[in-house]
Each structure stands twice: as structure tokens, then as C-alpha cells.
Design an enzyme around this catalytic site. Structure first.
Site, mmCIF file in Angstrom:
data_model
loop_
_atom_site.group_PDB
_atom_site.id
_atom_site.type_symbol
_atom_site.label_atom_id
_atom_site.label_comp_id
_atom_site.label_asym_id
_atom_site.label_seq_id
_atom_site.Cartn_x
_atom_site.Cartn_y
_atom_site.Cartn_z
ATOM 1 N N ASP A 312 0.612 -1.165 0.157
ATOM 2 C CA ASP A 312 -0.144 -0.336 0.227
ATOM 3 C C ASP A 312 1.166 1.572 0.305
ATOM 4 O O ASP A 312 1.986 1.383 0.460
ATOM 5 C CB ASP A 312 -0.997 -0.116 1.241
ATOM 6 C CG ASP A 312 -2.256 0.759 0.964
ATOM 7 O OD1 ASP A 312 -2.796 0.614 1.580
ATOM 8 O OD2 ASP A 312 -1.736 2.185 -0.058
ATOM 9 N N GLU A 503 -10.680 6.443 4.374
ATOM 10 C CA GLU A 503 -9.873 6.185 5.383
ATOM 11 C C GLU A 503 -9.769 5.937 6.584
ATOM 12 O O GLU A 503 -10.887 6.169 7.268
ATOM 13 C CB GLU A 503 -8.144 6.681 4.430
ATOM 14 C CG GLU A 503 -8.212 5.994 3.097
ATOM 15 C CD GLU A 503 -6.546 5.532 3.020
ATOM 16 O OE1 GLU A 503 -6.673 5.784 1.232
ATOM 17 O OE2 GLU A 503 -5.746 5.121 3.615
HETATM 18 C C1 GLC Z 1 -4.593 4.223 -0.189
HETATM 19 C C2 GLC Z 1 -5.013 3.082 0.557
HETATM 20 C C3 GLC Z 1 -5.522 2.227 -0.382
HETATM 21 C C4 GLC Z 1 -5.023 3.377 -2.002
HETATM 22 C C5 GLC Z 1 -3.522 3.355 -2.204
HETATM 23 C C6 GLC Z 1 -3.569 3.998 -3.672
HETATM 24 O O1 GLC Z 1 -4.012 4.690 0.833
HETATM 25 O O2 GLC Z 1 -5.310 2.749 1.461
HETATM 26 O O3 GLC Z 1 -6.704 1.372 -1.322
HETATM 27 O O4 GLC Z 1 -5.256 1.641 -3.522
HETATM 28 O O5 GLC Z 1 -3.223 4.489 -1.025
HETATM 29 O O6 GLC Z 1 -4.163 4.975 -3.719
#
Ligand code: GLC
Length: 613
Positions: A312, A503
Site C-alpha cells: 500500500d 480511510e
Molecule cells: C491508499 C489506500 C489504498 C490505495 C492506495 C493508492 O492509502 O490504502 O487503498 O489503493 O493508497 O491510492
């Protein structure tokens, strides 16, 4: 023809064939003489396996290491993609080209692909986005209900249609890598990502996510099952990164972990998912990004995952008790194949090089990671077309056809939780429509819409209020929005809801209608409508249940609309009775917010509940 002459002629013919086709004798194996032995990887008549093997054998260490690093577009130029042999570029939430149209995206990605094409071996990049409810970064894209609404619809055929529209709108922009679907099995509605999950029920998550993955990938657009593992099971108060529950920890035994949390990944792997993203969160106190057992032994070993594992956003930075270089070593040795390093991508390249030189990461591990990444790139046809195959697009970006699919999704996602007969509304009625979420495409879409937290930049769409107006004016009905005229109304429709969030910023321990992420104005609108002494139909636009117990008695009808996206008219179609309700709760609805995660005695509406006309 004389015998000897015929023989000479046959001989001459044979010689001619040997000279022109290079093949003699009776065996007809199709040797590909058009490609010298050393260019197999560029020839798509060879199998992906042969092409990967050939390309890998040609790559030097720097070219291999570059493939394992993904940079964010604002921090890398096409020339740097070339110089560092970078394998992937992505857009984080809200990271859009100046011209945020399909044309602007195509131009941007073309430049990065040109940078990649200028490398010695010309390995294309793969460009990634979070298209989690439609191609939601791009202005005027069709935005679908977030996953919790699709869990309420619980329709795999609809999921396939949504995947098709999403893929077509991605291909219209040259993007072939989607960080979706989220396969979280949701547990605690205080989690800011609750709406990104389809349901608390494993079977709903498995069925809907696999239908989406299968269909999306028929367009040669890579899907990503995320976030591995048990991202939706974290416990309140264990959050990381300053959050209350997001990115937190779950204490769980292996049986339960495999039965409840691993099951959607098993289904995704069986569906051929090409990428899996690791969760920020921890299982039994161990950060997932460092967990070799769960990534290598379970996901790649036990489940047989053949795609690539990606971190992530700076996910490895949360690995405790280690500096960045060590975090890279731990993560890659745990089985991670690509590092999403939006800012520190150059440091990631150096750390990988250093670890290979000092033997902390073996060449075997590097080759395995790179082979996985190249396999996906070959399978997607990126070596033939770095922008994806636009011939697969059937209907245009933001088209009416695409919006019809989104309207169908909205209609099937709505859940009727109370109705004393006031619904369906009559099209000739005078309806007072009010409430803070009545006239906002941004609030209907929620987070991950253009911007990370949503609701900052406008995008085209139809609000709930506009939807009522469109239908009423065709049937002699009246929509009132002025409180001064509300006394003439037959019924009041009050649209309440939540702020947009994404988030951990959506972690909310309150869950009332007047606190936490609840919209300012909810209570005022409800109280104002109550004074009218008319029937009240409440619609809630939210990413999760909120506590409505004390208000329910004042409502003649109550509809949960989740986060419906751009096609708000679909709500009016159902409330006017053009369509029946179909949705049922994909999650449990609590009576109060102090007995969470929900216990038996704290249930207002059970999972599966939903009324019809
Ligand atoms: C974010 C998320 C993830 C996403 C990534 C790229 O923090 O946790 O779901 O795909 O970053 O945007």
C-alpha cells in the site's frame, strides 16, 4: 512429363523451398524465422512464459530492480522512468493531469510510456489508479454506488456490468491497472473504509468481488484484491498513523483468519486476479507488510497466487524497528514484489540495489518478483499497446449507456427500512424536498471521487433533488424547496447524511445524526419538517448505518441510500414506484453506538433486512 525431367523439377522445387523458407524435410514445426532468437519477448506469438524467460535473461540488475518500484506521477518525469527503468507509475487520490479528461490522461500516460520505450529493452510501464466506484479520478466519469451499496444489491450480473463500464472508461484514458476491488469483510462500522467493503458476510464479498475481477480482466485491465489481509477486522483503539481503527490490529486465530478473511482472496486467486495489495494493518501484532508467512507461504504457496503483490502507499514505512533500507529488505523478503513508493521511489531503487549487492535480497527473489510483474504486463498486452486495447470500448466515456448501468445499480442498492404506506409517492403530488444531502453530487459520491476525500472538485451528475424535479415536472407534480411554501406540500422528503471521507479520516466513534461525520444540518432539517405535521420520508446518504433509533418513530418511511454516486434520479424513480425496492442490508444496523462491534441485543435491523412495496 518425362520421368527424369520430373525428378529434376521436384529437386529444384525442394531446393527453392529450403532456400526461401529455411526449412527442409518433412517436419513442419513452425520455427519463427521472422524473429531472430534474441527477440522472442517482443513477439506475441510466443507464450507469456517464453517471453518472460527470454526478457528476464536479457535484463541487468538495474533493469530488474526498476520494475519493482512504483512512483506517483507528481514525483517522476518520463525521463526518470527511462533513467531508472521504473516499472509502474500511479495516481493517488486526487492526482490528476491538468486536463482531467480522457484526452489529458492519454497524453500524460503516453509520455510515461515513451520514457519506458526509450530504455534499452523498452519494457512498458503499467499505470495504476483507484477506480473503486467507476473511474472516479476523472471528471465526468460515471460514478457508481460505493461497494456497501452494491452489497445491498447483491447482484453478480450487475457487478459484471459495473466492471465492464469501469474498464471501458479506464481504457478511454489509457489506464490498465485498477487498485480494486476492496475485499474487506467488514466488522466495525466505525471504520472509515466501511463503505469500501461489500458486506459483513464472506459469501457476499466473495461472490461480488470475483464477478468484478473476472469481468474487469476480460478487458485486459488488471484488478487488485485489497487489502491483504483482515483490513476490515481491526479493533477500535488499535489504529495506526493517528487513526482510531484504520490500519490497526486484529487478534485472531488462524482458523477464523482463514475461514473469514482469507476466503475472498482464495476466490480472487481462483478468478485469476493479477495483483494483490497488502494492508497497512496488523494481524496478531505483526504488520502485514512484514509477514512472510501470510504473503509467501499462505498467499503464494497455499493459495497459489501467480500475480504480483504490491504494497500500500508507503506501507513498508510502518514496519517497526527498522530504517527504510531494512524495511525494503524485510518487505521484499516477505514476498512483496512491487513497492508503492510515491515519494521515496529513488530511495527504494537504491535500497534494492544495495540489498542485492550485499546479498540481503537474493537474485532468485528479485527474479521471482520481476517475472510476476512481467507476466502481468505480457498478459495485459502492454508490450503491444501501452495504453490498453481501445477496440474493447463499446460505449463512450460518461455515456448514456454507462449512466443507465449506474442508475440500475442505484435502484438495486436502496434499502427500504420503514414504510407506513406513504411510499410509493404519487407523481402528481406536491413534495417538499429538503435536507443537507438533497442537492449535492459530491455528497452522493462520497470519498474517492476526483479527490481522495471526495466533494472538493465538482463532477457531472444528477442530484436527488434534480431527479425528483425531472420526474415531477413531466407528470404535473410540484417539487417545493422553499420552506415558506412547504405548508402546501402533501409530503416532506428529508435527505440527511454524512460528510465525504476516505480511510482513517472517516473513523467515527459517534455515529449519531448530529456528531462525528454526520452532516451539519441533519437535525435542523428533520425538526423543520416535523413542524409541518406532514408525512416524512427520510433518505440517508451515508457510507454506513448511523444511529437513528430515537428518530425513527417520527418518520413515515425510511430509505438507506448509501453513497449512490452520480445518478441521483434513480432514487426518485424508486420512490415514485417506477421500480420496486430490491436491496437488503449487507450489514447489521445497530440500535446504539456504545455496544460495538454489534452484539445480539444491540440490533435495530438485522443483516438481510429490506422491505418492498
Ligand atoms: C491508499 C489506500 C489504498 C490505495 C492506495 C493508492 O492509502 O490504502 O487503498 O489503493 O493508497 O491510492
Amino acid at each position: 512429363m518425362k520421368g527424369y525431367k520430373r525428378d529434376i523439377l521436384s529437386l529444384l522445387l525442394c531446393v527453392f523451398l529450403v532456400l526461401t523458407t529455411g526449412c527442409g524435410g518433412s517436419d513442419k514445426k513452425t520455427v519463427n524465422t521472422s524473429v531472430e532468437e534474441n527477440q522472442i519477448y517482443k513477439d506475441n506469438t510466443y507464450s507469456t512464459e517464453d517471453r518472460v524467460k527470454d526478457l528476464l535473461s536479457k535484463m541487468n540488475v538495474d533493469e530488474k530492480i526498476g520494475q519493482m518500484v512504483q512512483a506517483e506521477r507528481v514525483n517522476i518525469t518520463p525521463e526518470e522512468v527511462r533513467k531508472y527503468y521504473i516499472g509502474s507509475v500511479f495516481s493517488g487520490g486526487g492526482s490528476t493531469p491538468k486536463d482531467n479528461s480522457p484526452k489529458g490522461w492519454i497524453e500524460m500516460i503516453k509520455q510515461y510510456q515513451q520514457g519506458a520505450a526509450n530504455t534499452r529493452l523498452g519494457i512498458p510501464i503499467i499505470y495504476g489508479v483507484d477506480a473503486v466506484h467507476g473511474h472516479n479520478l476523472v471528471k465526468d466519469a460515471v460514478i457508481f454506488p460505493h461497494n456497501i451499496g452494491l452489497g445491498a444489491a447483491n447482484n453478480t450480473e450487475l457487478m459484471k456490468k459495473i466492471a465492464s463500464v469501469t474498464a471501458e472508461e479506464m481504457l478511454a484514458t489509457g489506464v490498465t491497472y485498477n487498485f480494486a476491488p476492496c475485499v474487506a469483510v467488514t466488522k466495525d462500522l466505525r471504520w472509515g473504509r466501511y463503505y469500501e467493503g461489500y458486506s459483513e458476510k464472506v459469501d457476499i464479498v466473495k461472490n461480488l468481488s470475483s464477478a468484478y475481477i473476472n469481468q474487469l480482466q476480460t478487458y485486459n485491465v488488471a484488478a487488485t484484491a485489497k487489502h491483504y489481509i483482515a483490513d476490515g477486522a481491526t479493533e477500535w483503539g488499535t489504529g495506526d498513523n493517528g487513526y482510531k481503527i484504520d490500519q490497526g490490529n486484529v487478534e485472531i486465530d488462524e482458523d477464523k483468519l482463514f475461514k473469514e478473511e482469507l476466503a475472498p482472496y482464495d476466490e480472487a486467486v481462483k478468478s485469476g486476479v493479477k495483483s494483490i495489495m497488502v494492508s497497512f494493518s496488523s494481524v496478531n501484532g505483526i504488520k502485514n507488510h512484514s509477514n512472510k508467512y501470510l504473503i509467501t507461504e499462505v498467499l503464494k504457496g497455499k493459495l497459489g497466487f501467480k500475480g504480483f503483490v504490491i504494497t500500500d502507499w508507503e506501507g513498508i514505512h510502518q514496519i517497526p524497528d527498522a530504517e527504510f533500507e531494512e524495511q525494503v529488505v524485510i518487505a521484499v523478503n516477505a514476498g512483496i514484489d512491487m513497492l508503492m513508493e510515491p515519494n521515496k521511489w529513488k530511495d527504494a531503487v537504491s535500497a534494492l540495489k544495495k540489498a542485492v549487492n550485499n546479498g540481503k535480497i537474493t537474485m532468485e527473489r528479485i527474479d521471482d518478483a520481476v517475472a510476476r510483474i512481467l507476466t502481468v504486463k505480457f498478459d495485459l498486452g502492454l508490450f503491444e499497446n501501452g495504453l490498453g486495447d481501445e477496440k474493447l470500448i463499446r460505449n463512450g466515456f460518461g455515456s448514456k449507456e454507462h449512466r443507465e448501468v449506474a442508475k440500475e445499480a442505484v435502484r438495486e442498492s436502496l434499502v427500504l427500512l420503514k414504510n407506513d404506506g406513504v411510499l410509493p409517492l404519487k407523481k402528481s403530488q406536491k413534495i417538499y424536498v429538503t435536507g443537507p444531502a438533497a442537492d449535492s453530487v459530491g455528497l452522493q459520491c462520497g470519498g474517492w471521487t476526483i479527490d481522495w476525500q471526495g466533494n472538493m472538485r465538482q463532477t457531472s451528475g444528477t442530484t436527488i433533488l434534480k431527479g425528483f424535479k425531472n420526474i415531477a415536472e413531466k407528470h404535473g407534480g410540484t417539487i417545493i424547496t422553499d420552506i415558506e411554501k412547504a405548508k402546501d406540500a402533501d409530503v416532506a422528503v428529508v435527505v440527511i447524511g454524512e460528510e465525504s471521507y476516505a480511510e482513517g479520516q472517516g473513523d467515527d466513534g459517534s455515529l449519531g445524526l448530529d456528531n462525528g461525520m454526520a452532516l451539519k444540518g441533519n437535525i435542523e432539517a428533520l425538526e423543520e419538517a416535523k413542524k409541518l405535521n406532514k408525512p416524512i420520508v427520510t433518505i440517508m446518504v451515508s457510507g454506513r448505518p448511523r444511529i437513528v433509533t430515537e428518530y425513527l418513530k417520527d418518520w413515515n418511511a425510511f430509505v438507506e441510500a448509501w453513497l449512490p454516486g452520480t445518478e441521483g434520479e434513480a432514487l426518485a424513480e424508486v420512490l415514485y414506484g417506477d421500480y420496486n425496492f430490491k436491496g437488503t442490508l449487507p450489514v447489521t444496523w445497530p440500535k446504539n453506538s456504545h455496544n460495538l462491534p454489534i452484539k445480539e441485543e444491540n440490533i435495530l435491523f438485522p443483516i438481510g433486512y429490506g422491505l418492498k412495496y
